[in-house]
Design a protein around this motif. Sequence first.
Motif, PDB file in Angstrom:
ATOM      1  N   VAL A   1      87.581  56.384  98.872  1.00  0.00           N
ATOM      2  CA  VAL A   1      88.961  56.592  98.422  1.00  0.00           C
ATOM      3  C   VAL A   1      89.781  55.393  98.876  1.00  0.00           C
ATOM      4  N   ASP A   2      90.477  54.756  97.929  1.00  0.00           N
ATOM      5  CA  ASP A   2      91.280  53.570  98.246  1.00  0.00           C
ATOM      6  C   ASP A   2      92.550  53.628  97.406  1.00  0.00           C
ATOM      7  N   GLN A   3      93.674  53.888  98.066  1.00  0.00           N
ATOM      8  CA  GLN A   3      94.909  54.040  97.299  1.00  0.00           C
ATOM      9  C   GLN A   3      95.364  52.737  96.656  1.00  0.00           C
ATOM     10  N   SER A   4      94.853  51.618  97.145  1.00  0.00           N
ATOM     11  CA  SER A   4      95.221  50.330  96.538  1.00  0.00           C
ATOM     12  C   SER A   4      94.470  50.086  95.242  1.00  0.00           C
ATOM     13  N   GLY A   5      93.358  50.813  95.042  1.00  0.00           N
ATOM     14  CA  GLY A   5      92.568  50.641  93.837  1.00  0.00           C
ATOM     15  C   GLY A   5      91.616  49.470  93.869  1.00  0.00           C
ATOM     16  N   SER A   6      91.576  48.751  94.996  1.00  0.00           N
ATOM     17  CA  SER A   6      90.709  47.568  95.074  1.00  0.00           C
ATOM     18  C   SER A   6      89.246  47.916  95.283  1.00  0.00           C
ATOM     19  N   SER A   7      88.978  49.108  95.794  1.00  0.00           N
ATOM     20  CA  SER A   7      87.592  49.559  95.965  1.00  0.00           C
ATOM     21  C   SER A   7      87.565  51.068  95.849  1.00  0.00           C
ATOM     22  N   GLY A   8      86.424  51.587  95.481  1.00  0.00           N
ATOM     23  CA  GLY A   8      86.313  53.030  95.361  1.00  0.00           C
ATOM     24  C   GLY A   8      86.763  53.540  94.009  1.00  0.00           C
ATOM     25  N   LYS A   9      86.345  54.749  93.709  1.00  0.00           N
ATOM     26  CA  LYS A   9      86.621  55.365  92.415  1.00  0.00           C
ATOM     27  C   LYS A   9      87.927  56.140  92.422  1.00  0.00           C
TER      28      LYS A   9
END
Length: 347
Positions: free
Chosen positions: A41-49
């Motif tokens: 989980v990555d709220q920045s959207g740089s990694s993870g789905k």
Amino acid sequence: MSCLFIFIALVLSSCVFGSLTTSATALDQTCGNKVVNTIVVDQSGSSGKFRKVQDAIDSVGLGNDLWIKIKVKRGVYVEQVTIPMNKSCIIVEGEGQRVTTITYNGNKATDVSTTFTSHPSYVVVRNLSIMNTYNRLDSLPTTTSNGMSWNIKPAVALNVYGDKSAFYDCDFLGLQDTLWDNQGKHHFKNCYIEGAVDFIFGQGQSIYEDCKINATAGALASKVALGYITAQGRQNPSDPSGFVFLRGSVSGSTSVYLGRAYGPFSRVIFIQTELSSVVHPLGWDSWHCDAHKWSLTYAEVECKGAGSDMSGRVPWIDKLSYSAAKQRFSISNFIDQDGWISNIPSF
């Protein structure tokens, strides 16, 4: 709140004391002992789905029976998180206390406004902070815009229903009812728990190992002259529940009782804990269960610090010896009889 009302509400070692030894019974192998899948989980959207923790939990299949790790990247996640009953064997892991934070501003009924709720057995949470910001933000006004005084209300950060659940290197922050140790066997280790009123409460059967307890009302200090750390809800002599604080410390800025009775057989034990001067000389409060005060199990065993002076304590406190405490309330004897803790996957 009467004892009857409380009952209705709650019905729904090695040489070093407290080491993680297992009993002679067979190890609990539920969930296996390895992580079979990791979800990022990555709220920045740089990694993870996923950008939200709840979305990652929702992606886990129903009836899950093998360890799945939800790795939550650094950041502040403003959301309510619920792990449903049919999703056991989940590890929620952040990148560190105050590095990964899950927070929510909930102030309605305790069972619907909690920041993080865990229903199933076999859940592990580690390396993150869980906060309910209601009544505790430094910027919180003590009066509303219409001049009415601000009312302190229960605001739960964590609610744990499931059996055999562990919380390692976590922060739990709130003011009233911070940590609802609802029911089941739980292990809290190296955690920081903050609040002022009944901020560790419920009917859990739990050990708090090397945890730091901070009694503080923060911005509402003027509203809370006296607080309570625990409100444990044991209902009868055969009820196995109780809170055991092993080592760790109690400090803060708000004068507090170590506990008050949330049930007629409430049980709380502090063992070798550093107690600062914030602990009230009486130590304990029978609350609405005064008629049952000799049935309460409240004890302080080999504690130290300015708040550990027993000369002013209530007369009905338990005189529990260290040897008896070690026998009855060690990790292996109180919560880990079948070795479920040893089966938790390592980092």
